[in-house]
Design an enzyme around this catalytic site. Sequence first.
Site, PDB file in Angstrom:
ATOM      1  N   ILE A  11      -2.262   6.471  -7.630  1.00 38.80           N
ATOM      2  CA  ILE A  11      -3.500   5.771  -7.264  1.00 38.80           C
ATOM      3  C   ILE A  11      -3.726   5.808  -5.757  1.00 38.80           C
ATOM      4  CG2 ILE A  11      -2.581   3.407  -7.041  1.00 38.80           C
ATOM      5  CD1 ILE A  11      -5.891   4.525  -8.673  1.00 38.80           C
ATOM      6  N   SER A  33       6.906   4.993   1.850  1.00 33.46           N
ATOM      7  CA  SER A  33       7.193   5.423   0.485  1.00 33.46           C
ATOM      8  C   SER A  33       8.508   6.169   0.524  1.00 33.46           C
ATOM      9  CB  SER A  33       6.059   6.354   0.003  1.00 33.46           C
ATOM     10  OG  SER A  33       5.859   6.263  -1.377  1.00 33.46           O
ATOM     11  N   ARG A  34       9.272   6.096  -0.564  1.00 36.32           N
ATOM     12  CA  ARG A  34      10.609   6.690  -0.538  1.00 36.32           C
ATOM     13  C   ARG A  34      10.579   8.204  -0.657  1.00 36.32           C
ATOM     14  NH1 ARG A  34      12.451   3.469  -5.620  1.00 36.32           N
ATOM     15  NH2 ARG A  34      10.519   4.541  -6.153  1.00 36.32           N
ATOM     16  N   LYS A  87      -3.975  -3.742  -8.607  1.00 32.75           N
ATOM     17  CA  LYS A  87      -3.860  -4.538  -9.822  1.00 32.75           C
ATOM     18  C   LYS A  87      -2.659  -4.049 -10.629  1.00 32.75           C
ATOM     19  CE  LYS A  87      -4.453  -2.531 -13.213  1.00 32.75           C
ATOM     20  NZ  LYS A  87      -3.960  -1.329 -13.989  1.00 32.75           N
ATOM     21  N   ASP A 165      -1.360  -2.570 -18.934  1.00 33.94           N
ATOM     22  CA  ASP A 165      -1.676  -2.009 -17.611  1.00 33.94           C
ATOM     23  C   ASP A 165      -3.129  -1.532 -17.583  1.00 33.94           C
ATOM     24  OD1 ASP A 165      -0.752  -0.840 -14.848  1.00 33.94           O
ATOM     25  OD2 ASP A 165      -1.770   0.783 -15.903  1.00 33.94           O
TER      26      ASP A 165
HETATM   27  P1  NAP Z   1       2.891   5.745  -9.468  1.00 36.37           P
HETATM   28  O1  NAP Z   1       2.194   7.062  -9.465  1.00 36.37           O
HETATM   29  O2  NAP Z   1       4.169   5.600 -10.210  1.00 36.37           O
HETATM   30  O3  NAP Z   1       3.062   5.361  -7.938  1.00 36.37           O
HETATM   31  C1  NAP Z   1       3.689   4.212  -7.481  1.00 36.37           C
HETATM   32  C2  NAP Z   1       4.542   4.595  -6.283  1.00 36.37           C
HETATM   33  O4  NAP Z   1       5.233   3.430  -5.844  1.00 36.37           O
HETATM   34  C3  NAP Z   1       5.608   5.598  -6.628  1.00 36.37           C
HETATM   35  O5  NAP Z   1       5.148   6.923  -6.435  1.00 36.37           O
HETATM   36  C4  NAP Z   1       6.758   5.243  -5.708  1.00 36.37           C
HETATM   37  O6  NAP Z   1       6.703   6.051  -4.536  1.00 36.37           O
HETATM   38  C5  NAP Z   1       6.491   3.794  -5.289  1.00 36.37           C
HETATM   39  N1  NAP Z   1       7.548   2.886  -5.749  1.00 36.37           N
HETATM   40  C6  NAP Z   1       8.146   1.918  -5.016  1.00 36.37           C
HETATM   41  N2  NAP Z   1       9.055   1.267  -5.743  1.00 36.37           N
HETATM   42  C7  NAP Z   1       9.048   1.814  -6.961  1.00 36.37           C
HETATM   43  C8  NAP Z   1       9.793   1.546  -8.143  1.00 36.37           C
HETATM   44  N3  NAP Z   1      10.713   0.582  -8.209  1.00 36.37           N
HETATM   45  N4  NAP Z   1       9.521   2.306  -9.235  1.00 36.37           N
HETATM   46  C9  NAP Z   1       8.604   3.300  -9.193  1.00 36.37           C
HETATM   47  N5  NAP Z   1       7.863   3.584  -8.069  1.00 36.37           N
HETATM   48  C10 NAP Z   1       8.094   2.842  -6.971  1.00 36.37           C
HETATM   49  O7  NAP Z   1       1.935   4.596 -10.031  1.00 36.37           O
HETATM   50  P2  NAP Z   1       0.345   4.481  -9.909  1.00 36.37           P
HETATM   51  O8  NAP Z   1      -0.290   5.050 -11.113  1.00 36.37           O
HETATM   52  O9  NAP Z   1      -0.090   4.934  -8.572  1.00 36.37           O
HETATM   53  O10 NAP Z   1       0.205   2.898 -10.062  1.00 36.37           O
HETATM   54  C11 NAP Z   1       0.587   2.005  -9.025  1.00 36.37           C
HETATM   55  C12 NAP Z   1      -0.193   0.711  -9.214  1.00 36.37           C
HETATM   56  O11 NAP Z   1      -1.592   1.019  -9.156  1.00 36.37           O
HETATM   57  C13 NAP Z   1       0.032   0.056 -10.588  1.00 36.37           C
HETATM   58  O12 NAP Z   1       0.069  -1.331 -10.457  1.00 36.37           O
HETATM   59  C14 NAP Z   1      -1.173   0.478 -11.409  1.00 36.37           C
HETATM   60  O13 NAP Z   1      -1.520  -0.462 -12.388  1.00 36.37           O
HETATM   61  C15 NAP Z   1      -2.240   0.560 -10.325  1.00 36.37           C
HETATM   62  N6  NAP Z   1      -3.334   1.462 -10.689  1.00 36.37           N
HETATM   63  C16 NAP Z   1      -3.105   2.710 -11.173  1.00 36.37           C
HETATM   64  C17 NAP Z   1      -4.186   3.507 -11.566  1.00 36.37           C
HETATM   65  C18 NAP Z   1      -4.003   4.897 -12.099  1.00 36.37           C
HETATM   66  O14 NAP Z   1      -4.977   5.481 -12.587  1.00 36.37           O
HETATM   67  N7  NAP Z   1      -2.851   5.509 -12.003  1.00 36.37           N
HETATM   68  C19 NAP Z   1      -5.483   3.028 -11.455  1.00 36.37           C
HETATM   69  C20 NAP Z   1      -5.674   1.776 -10.882  1.00 36.37           C
HETATM   70  C21 NAP Z   1      -4.605   1.000 -10.523  1.00 36.37           C
HETATM   71  P3  NAP Z   1       8.099   6.423  -3.787  1.00 36.37           P
HETATM   72  O15 NAP Z   1       9.035   6.870  -4.848  1.00 36.37           O
HETATM   73  O16 NAP Z   1       7.698   7.492  -2.818  1.00 36.37           O
HETATM   74  O17 NAP Z   1       8.554   5.150  -3.128  1.00 36.37           O
END
Ligand code: NAP
Length: 305
Positions: A11, A33-34, A87, A165
């Site tokens: 996101i 970010s890690r 969110k 989610d």
């Molecule tokens: P994601 O792709 O998994 O990204 C989250 C990032 O957070 C990871 O790439 C990771 O980056 C970091 N992170 C830090 N601690 C972590 C842990 N313990 N476990 C996993 N990752 C960790 O997720 P996302 O889809 O972007 O979603 C993140 C948030 O945005 C969620 O709350 C989701 O509901 C919200 N969201 C997502 C979307 C969508 O379409 N994907 C839309 C709206 C809102 P590093 O490994 O580099 O630290």
Amino acid sequence: MKVAIVGFGKIARDQHVPAIANSGAFELAATASRHAHAEGLPAYPDIEALLAAEPDIAAIALCQPPQVRHAAARAAIAAGRHVFLEKPPGATLSEVVDLARAADDAGVTLFASWHSRFAAGVESARDWLAGRTIRSIRIDWKEDVRHWHPGQQWIWEPGGLGVFDPGINALSILTRLLRGPVRLEAATLEFPANRDAPIAATLAMRTTEGAPIAADFDWRQTGPQTWDIVVETDAGMLRLAEGGNRLFVDGVERPLPAEGEYPALYARFARLVADGRSDVDVAPLRLVADAFLAGRRTATAAFED
Ligand code: NAP
């Protein structure tokens, strides 16, 4: 105002980076970010290193999974930064309340964002519903988890919410459309045998005035995806489709403004900071918490990515 993104995942890259780039109010100045970073900008392994090295970055957008967001938000608030929460705003209600209090005490803005509330049709739908009597509401939020969340382990872990989610996006629209609080009466939650979060859920709710609201969330839908809310009233039927981005009244589509959800979110964040205010509405998360509290749990087939 300089802003940093923490948790540079899907996101952050898909929505936050372009929305900040096109915002007149914010400039992306760093990431924490890690495993990932934004090309050409200072990059830190975690928020503590970012906060220590970048005293001039006034705002932090937290885009990690909800389970780790509270500690990061607390650190940012303690360092006097304004905070934008993706969110859901947290893994529990009590940690969000804790953040709201901490932001108030520190005199910084806390914005618990709900991007679907900024979908193009939501405000027009809210206006159309004002003054009409709602007879019933039906929500269908059905998508293919393998397509939208490939390999996201956190989403299946405790606090990751599973099908809630995306489902919480529908609840964020619902709680914006209605002017009074929504009450949860019953729920069913289907947990894959090998997972700690549900893959499907049904919710039975009521408006303040007593009209029934039925919601069906499912992550097993292949083919066309469904993000629909249908409201039957005493004076016509309203349908929000495609996650709130298309609006139909009695089957006829209404023209809508073109501003995207994330540009609107950053505009709202800028206004809150300028006004010295916070915006923390836990109503969607409270309905999810109620579903976990009162819902009947069933086991279903194991899920593999
Ligand atoms: P994601 O792709 O998994 O990204 C989250 C990032 O957070 C990871 O790439 C990771 O980056 C970091 N992170 C830090 N601690 C972590 C842990 N313990 N476990 C996993 N990752 C960790 O997720 P996302 O889809 O972007 O979603 C993140 C948030 O945005 C969620 O709350 C989701 O509901 C919200 N969201 C997502 C979307 C969508 O379409 N994907 C839309 C709206 C809102 P590093 O490994 O580099 O630290």
